[in-house]
Scaffold this active site. Structure first.
Site, PDB file in Angstrom:
ATOM      1  NE  ARG A   1      -2.910   9.582   2.539  1.00  0.00           N
ATOM      2  CZ  ARG A   1      -2.780   9.097   1.309  1.00  0.00           C
ATOM      3  NH1 ARG A   1      -2.844   9.910   0.263  1.00  0.00           N
ATOM      4  NH2 ARG A   1      -2.585   7.816   1.084  1.00  0.00           N
TER       5      ARG A   1
ATOM      6  N   GLY B   1      -0.203  10.823  21.289  1.00  0.00           N
ATOM      7  CA  GLY B   1      -1.302  11.207  20.408  1.00  0.00           C
ATOM      8  C   GLY B   1      -1.879   9.997  19.706  1.00  0.00           C
TER       9      GLY B   1
ATOM     10  CB  THR C   1      -1.842  11.122   7.431  1.00  0.00           C
ATOM     11  OG1 THR C   1      -1.241  10.650   6.218  1.00  0.00           O
ATOM     12  CG2 THR C   1      -3.312  11.468   7.175  1.00  0.00           C
ATOM     13  CB  CYS C   2       2.439   9.419   9.561  1.00  0.00           C
ATOM     14  SG  CYS C   2       1.690   7.890   8.961  1.00  0.00           S
TER      15      CYS C   2
ATOM     16  CG  HIS D   1      -7.173  10.531  -4.407  1.00  0.00           C
ATOM     17  ND1 HIS D   1      -6.189   9.580  -4.185  1.00  0.00           N
ATOM     18  CD2 HIS D   1      -7.019  11.465  -3.418  1.00  0.00           C
ATOM     19  CE1 HIS D   1      -5.462   9.926  -3.132  1.00  0.00           C
ATOM     20  NE2 HIS D   1      -5.952  11.062  -2.645  1.00  0.00           N
TER      21      HIS D   1
ATOM     22  CB  SER E   1      -3.892   3.424   3.689  1.00  0.00           C
ATOM     23  OG  SER E   1      -4.948   4.291   4.012  1.00  0.00           O
TER      24      SER E   1
ATOM     25  CG  ASP F   1     -10.315   0.290  10.592  1.00  0.00           C
ATOM     26  OD1 ASP F   1     -10.754   0.142   9.439  1.00  0.00           O
ATOM     27  OD2 ASP F   1     -10.344  -0.596  11.462  1.00  0.00           O
TER      28      ASP F   1
END
Length: 400
Positions: free
Chosen positions: A48, A171, A45-46, A79, A89, A95
């Protein structure tokens, strides 16, 4: 063995997370060269990058994990459950992570990289993430990375109603930014994306306008705020590009927020006087959000602990699934053979074959019900001796 290798906002800045991408790929290859990886899944993700591996065994002391966090088995499972609930997060309770977990599970299964273990683990994670959001207020009125990016822009400009905002990237992250801007009732919004149709769709939702990517310079020259969230593998907005596109008298008034990983905007752009923010700058907003949700997080942890126990049982059952399957197949083969013999001996039974067939099925099921239950219990307790005994007792030669 379940192995989780990760790097995220909790332990590293965006620059370190970016550099880790190749390191994680090299590490994966190194592990694969020494051990048999049965299943694997990668989540990115952005803020991780994570790797989940299923192996028979692995001595983690044999590897240099550099900046990565490494956890195994119960810790790795916990985790993931925390992650699905939004507790790991940057923006607690958001979400988007749940959708991202659903997507990578589906892709990993489709690619053939995931099997029974990863499917069970990630299906449970999705279930727990949904349950926590339903039973607690962890995501009530929550903000997203997108809305946090807008908040950063507001910290400089104040109200954005009279400002011109350019969104680069249509996106998932760009859409989150768009949703946050809609809530601000902004009018002057421009969307740029390499796929023009996607830019058009998003702009329509916003009541804004879309532009082709080759008109980006023109749009930047007129923007007060630029929020970039593409999936490009390298910076698309360089020092030279910004310098050439934005009038000199507007540079020190321009706010740029980069929420991409890898980053879309070169760090050197700051030297032009531009107020440039990236994922690391969201930490202040994230900390404020975290304090608001402390009591909800505690409720979520209670749910996670209960579900973790159930998940561990399910994984133990998978370990003996082949044994149980063999027992059932053997029992069914014997039942079918003996039932057919009985039919031949009885002759015409006036259409009552189904009654006899159902009877034999019930008898077999009842005989093996406790046996299978005991094998599952043995697996839960790691009673390898009992499992080995069951394998010996119920092993049958194919020729029999």
């Amino acid at each position: 063995m379940i192995l989780n290798i990760r790097i995220d906002h909790n332990t590293a800045d965006i620059s370190t997370i970016e550099k880790s991408t190749c390191q994680m790929e090299d590490l994966f290859e190194e592990i694969r060269n020494k051990y048999v990886i049965q299943e694997h899944l990668q989540l990115k993700t952005c803020n991780r990058s994570e790797l989940y591996l299923i192996l028979d065994n692995c001595n983690i002391d044999n590897f240099n994990f550099l900046d990565f966090v490494v956890e195994t088995d119960d810790d790795a499972l916990k985790h993931l459950l925390r992650l699905s609930c939004g507790l790991e997060s940057m923006i607690i309770g958001e979400d988007q992570i749940l959708g991202q977990i659903k997507d990578v599970r589906k892709k990993s299964l489709s690619d053939g990289h995931a099997g029974a273990f990863i499917n069970t683990i990630f299906t449970k994670a999705i279930h727990v993430g949904q349950a926590v959001r339903k039973k607690t207020n962890i995501n009530r009125g929550s903000i997203s990375i997108g809305s946090a990016a807008v908040e950063l822009a507001e910290s400089v400009h104040g109200d954005l109603k009279c400002k011109k905002v350019l969104i680069i990237g249509a996106g998932k992250m760009g859409t989150l930014v768009a949703k946050a801007l809609v809530e601000k009732h902004l009018k002057a919004i421009v969307v740029a994306n390499r796929t023009y149709d996607r830019a058009t769709c998003l702009a329509k939702e916003l009541g804004g306008s879309a532009i082709h990517f080759d008109r980006l310079d023109e749009a930047m020259s007129d923007a007060d705020v630029i929020i970039s969230a593409t999936g490009a593998p390298h910076p698309i907005l360089t020092y030279e590009k910004i310098k050439a596109a934005v009038p000199e008298d507007k540079l020190d008034k321009l706010v740029m927020v980069d929420i991409a990983n890898p980053r879309d905007i070169e760090e050197e752009v700051k030297e032009l006087g531009v107020k440039l923010f990236n994922i690391d700058d969201l930490r202040g907003i994230a900390e404020k959000n975290k304090k608001m949700r402390e009591s909800e997080a505690k409720e979520a942890e209670i749910i996670i602990e209960k579900e973790l126990l159930l998940l561990k049982k399910s994984l133990k059952h998978i370990e003996v699934e082949s044994l149980i399957s063999n027992i059932r197949k053997t029992a069914e083969k014997i039942r079918t053979q003996e039932t057919e013999k009985a039919f031949r001996m009885l002759g015409d039974i006036n259409g009552k074959e189904k009654v006899i067939d159902d009877l034999t099925q019930v008898v077999v099921d009842k005989i093996f019900c406790d046996i299978i239950k005991n094998i599952k219990t043995a697996a839960e307790k790691d009673d390898k001796k009992l499992i080995e005994t069951a394998e010996t007792l119920f092993a049958r030669e194919e020729s029999k």
